[in-house]
Design a protein around this motif. Structure first.
Motif, mmCIF file in Angstrom:
data_model
loop_
_atom_site.group_PDB
_atom_site.id
_atom_site.type_symbol
_atom_site.label_atom_id
_atom_site.label_comp_id
_atom_site.label_asym_id
_atom_site.label_seq_id
_atom_site.Cartn_x
_atom_site.Cartn_y
_atom_site.Cartn_z
ATOM 1 N N UNK A 137 0.828 -1.209 0.000
ATOM 2 C CA UNK A 137 0.000 0.000 0.000
ATOM 3 C C UNK A 137 0.863 1.259 0.000
ATOM 4 N N UNK A 138 1.848 1.313 0.904
ATOM 5 C CA UNK A 138 2.687 2.511 0.998
ATOM 6 C C UNK A 138 3.373 2.844 -0.316
ATOM 7 N N UNK A 139 3.927 1.820 -0.981
ATOM 8 C CA UNK A 139 4.542 2.023 -2.295
ATOM 9 C C UNK A 139 3.580 1.668 -3.426
ATOM 10 N N UNK A 140 2.919 0.512 -3.308
ATOM 11 C CA UNK A 140 2.090 0.013 -4.390
ATOM 12 C C UNK A 140 0.955 0.933 -4.772
ATOM 13 N N UNK A 141 0.374 1.613 -3.799
ATOM 14 C CA UNK A 141 -0.694 2.552 -4.113
ATOM 15 C C UNK A 141 -0.207 3.994 -4.086
ATOM 16 N N UNK A 142 0.465 4.384 -3.010
ATOM 17 C CA UNK A 142 0.671 5.804 -2.760
ATOM 18 C C UNK A 142 1.871 6.406 -3.466
ATOM 19 N N UNK A 143 2.809 5.596 -3.930
ATOM 20 C CA UNK A 143 3.914 6.169 -4.702
ATOM 21 C C UNK A 143 3.405 6.778 -6.005
ATOM 22 N N UNK A 144 2.224 6.356 -6.444
ATOM 23 C CA UNK A 144 1.626 6.902 -7.662
ATOM 24 C C UNK A 144 1.210 8.364 -7.478
ATOM 25 N N UNK A 145 0.879 8.744 -6.229
ATOM 26 C CA UNK A 145 0.359 10.094 -5.989
ATOM 27 C C UNK A 145 1.349 11.178 -6.421
ATOM 28 N N UNK A 146 2.606 11.172 -5.952
ATOM 29 C CA UNK A 146 3.549 12.199 -6.428
ATOM 30 C C UNK A 146 3.982 12.005 -7.874
ATOM 31 N N UNK A 147 3.821 10.789 -8.424
ATOM 32 C CA UNK A 147 4.162 10.550 -9.825
ATOM 33 C C UNK A 147 3.074 11.050 -10.780
ATOM 34 N N UNK A 182 -5.701 12.586 -5.380
ATOM 35 C CA UNK A 182 -5.596 13.926 -5.951
ATOM 36 C C UNK A 182 -4.759 14.916 -5.133
ATOM 37 N N UNK A 183 -4.204 14.497 -4.004
ATOM 38 C CA UNK A 183 -3.559 15.459 -3.108
ATOM 39 C C UNK A 183 -2.450 16.249 -3.807
ATOM 40 N N UNK A 184 -1.480 15.556 -4.395
ATOM 41 C CA UNK A 184 -0.369 16.259 -5.048
ATOM 42 C C UNK A 184 -0.854 17.073 -6.238
ATOM 43 N N UNK A 185 -1.770 16.517 -7.019
ATOM 44 C CA UNK A 185 -2.288 17.225 -8.188
ATOM 45 C C UNK A 185 -3.048 18.484 -7.779
ATOM 46 N N UNK A 213 -3.623 22.441 -9.188
ATOM 47 C CA UNK A 213 -4.827 23.160 -8.783
ATOM 48 C C UNK A 213 -4.540 24.464 -8.073
ATOM 49 N N UNK A 214 -3.514 24.486 -7.239
ATOM 50 C CA UNK A 214 -3.210 25.679 -6.446
ATOM 51 C C UNK A 214 -1.945 26.388 -6.904
ATOM 52 N N UNK A 215 -1.137 25.738 -7.716
ATOM 53 C CA UNK A 215 0.094 26.364 -8.168
ATOM 54 C C UNK A 215 1.209 26.336 -7.153
ATOM 55 N N UNK A 216 1.117 25.461 -6.134
ATOM 56 C CA UNK A 216 2.187 25.343 -5.154
ATOM 57 C C UNK A 216 3.364 24.590 -5.784
ATOM 58 N N UNK A 258 4.236 20.292 -2.132
ATOM 59 C CA UNK A 258 3.355 19.138 -2.280
ATOM 60 C C UNK A 258 4.019 17.885 -1.722
ATOM 61 N N UNK A 259 5.322 17.728 -1.949
ATOM 62 C CA UNK A 259 6.047 16.578 -1.410
ATOM 63 C C UNK A 259 6.074 16.614 0.111
ATOM 64 N N UNK A 260 6.211 17.813 0.678
ATOM 65 C CA UNK A 260 6.209 17.940 2.138
ATOM 66 C C UNK A 260 4.854 17.570 2.716
#
Length: 382
Positions: free
Chosen positions: A22-32, A222-225, A230-233, A238-240
């Protein structure tokens, strides 16, 4: 002493399973996700559908994991899932279009579901009674540890490009698999059925956990996106925020088991759901401080809730706690998969993160409300 050492080794192997699954298998996709959109691998709406296929695969793994382990054995099933996870990362490194990536992420989700549904109950069945609560919390904390590790290493991996990032995740998975493959015990396990969960409080907990899972889609997909496009940060902020999501997940998971022991599963579940709601609500507020707080509270409540539910399942009925856990995990996966497809469609037609966050907030509030008005004998331990 030998038994204690073997227990500790098994607990660490148990934490490695959700770390990878889960930590890598699912969530590593978020910042990618935003990087793949920027590189032209995906359209923004397509990225949401890829995440939804991952969750659909997770559901399949949850539903099949115990049955496969009952026939093929725990060590074979968990080790096969680790191998399939590495294969899914390698497949994701090949840009053959949306359908191919959806298939690769489905495989990653399937592997993660198998690892998640088996690791906690297997570890809890093998450790001494006095360590079951903390053992469950440590196992689930592997999710948050994987999120933090992924967030910390992703900038380095992206230095080798998107292909290098996916290949790096595959190598990390293979290394962890090699270190833990010999630690899984050949314990007997029943396939069981979620239909066996008939007690009122158990059924309500399962449904509420499912709704809470759907409510976490804004954070999980959608967090990183949201923050970058969405916000231009900056990518760094976003990584933090994603790193804090992982920190919150670890703390929420470790404290979740203790909270169940001290407060009872019902009260602990309400507390963690309230934190999840606060984390989602903060996504509606502009500002870097709100973004960082949203990341931390979302991880603490949303991922930490899993540790609470694992302990609550054992509290409700130790004899069938594994079956209750399977039902809860399946409900979480079903609702999250359906919610992810629905919110991907909502994002596609609106081209805005706002309705996606509102939907997550309403679903999480519904989970909280269901537990407030539903259970009987709610105060204290159920």
């Amino acid at each position: 002493m030998r038994k204690t050492r073997s227990e500790y080794a098994l607990i660490l192997a148990g934490a490695a399973a959700p770390f990878v699954g889960v930590g890598l298998g699912r969530f590593a996709y978020n910042p990618l996700f935003p990087e793949m959109v920027s590189a032209g691998w995906l359209l923004p709406a397509g990225g949401g559908y890829v995440g939804a296929f991952n969750l659909a695969g997770y559901l399949s793994g949850v539903m099949m994991g115990r049955s496969v382990a009952a026939r093929a054995g725990v060590p074979f099933t968990i080790n096969a899932a680790m191998g399939l996870m590495a294969l899914s990362f390698l497949a994701s490194a090949v840009n053959l279009g949306l359908a191919w990536l959806c298939g690769a992420r489905f495989l990653a989700g399937f592997s993660g579901g198998v690892l998640m549904v088996l690791a906690g109950p297997v570890v809890q069945s093998c450790v001494s009674a006095g360590r079951r609560g903390i053992a469950g919390g440590i196992v689930i904390s592997g999710v948050g540890t994987g999120i933090i590790f992924g967030a910390a290493i992703m900038p380095l991996l992206l230095g080798f490009g998107i292909v290098g990032a996916w290949a790096g995740l595959a190598l990390i998975t293979l290394a962890i698999w090699g270190l833990t493959c010999h630690l899984w015990p050949a314990v007997s396990i029943s396939a069981g059925s979620g239909m066996a969960v008939t007690a009122r409080n158990a059924r309500l907990m399962v449904v509420a956990y499912g709704l809470a899972g759907a409510g976490m889609v804004p954070h999980m997909v959608y967090l990183s996106d949201l923050f970058i496009r969405g916000r231009g940060y900056s990518f760094g902020l976003a990584s933090t925020a994603w790193l804090l999501f992982g920190v919150g997940a670890i703390l929420g998971s470790l404290l979740g088991g203790k909270a169940v022991d001290r407060l009872g599963g019902y009260r602990a579940t309400l507390m963690w759901l309230a934190v999840q709601i606060a984390g989602i609500a903060l996504l509606l507020i502009w500002g870097k401080q709100a973004a960082l707080a949203a990341g931390f509270l979302g991880g603490f409540g949303g991922i930490g809730l899993t540790g609470v539910v694992l302990g609550y399942a054992h509290e409700l009925n130790p004899a069938i706690s594994g079956i209750i856990w399977k039902a809860a995990t399946a409900a979480f996966a079903i609702c999250q998969a359906v919610g992810s497809f629905a919110l991907a469609f909502l994002f596609d037609i609106s081209q805005s993160h706002f309705p996606v966050v509102i939907a997550g907030l309403l679903l999480s509030a519904a989970a909280f409300g269901l537990l407030v008005i539903g259970p009987r004998n709610a105060p204290g331990k159920s």
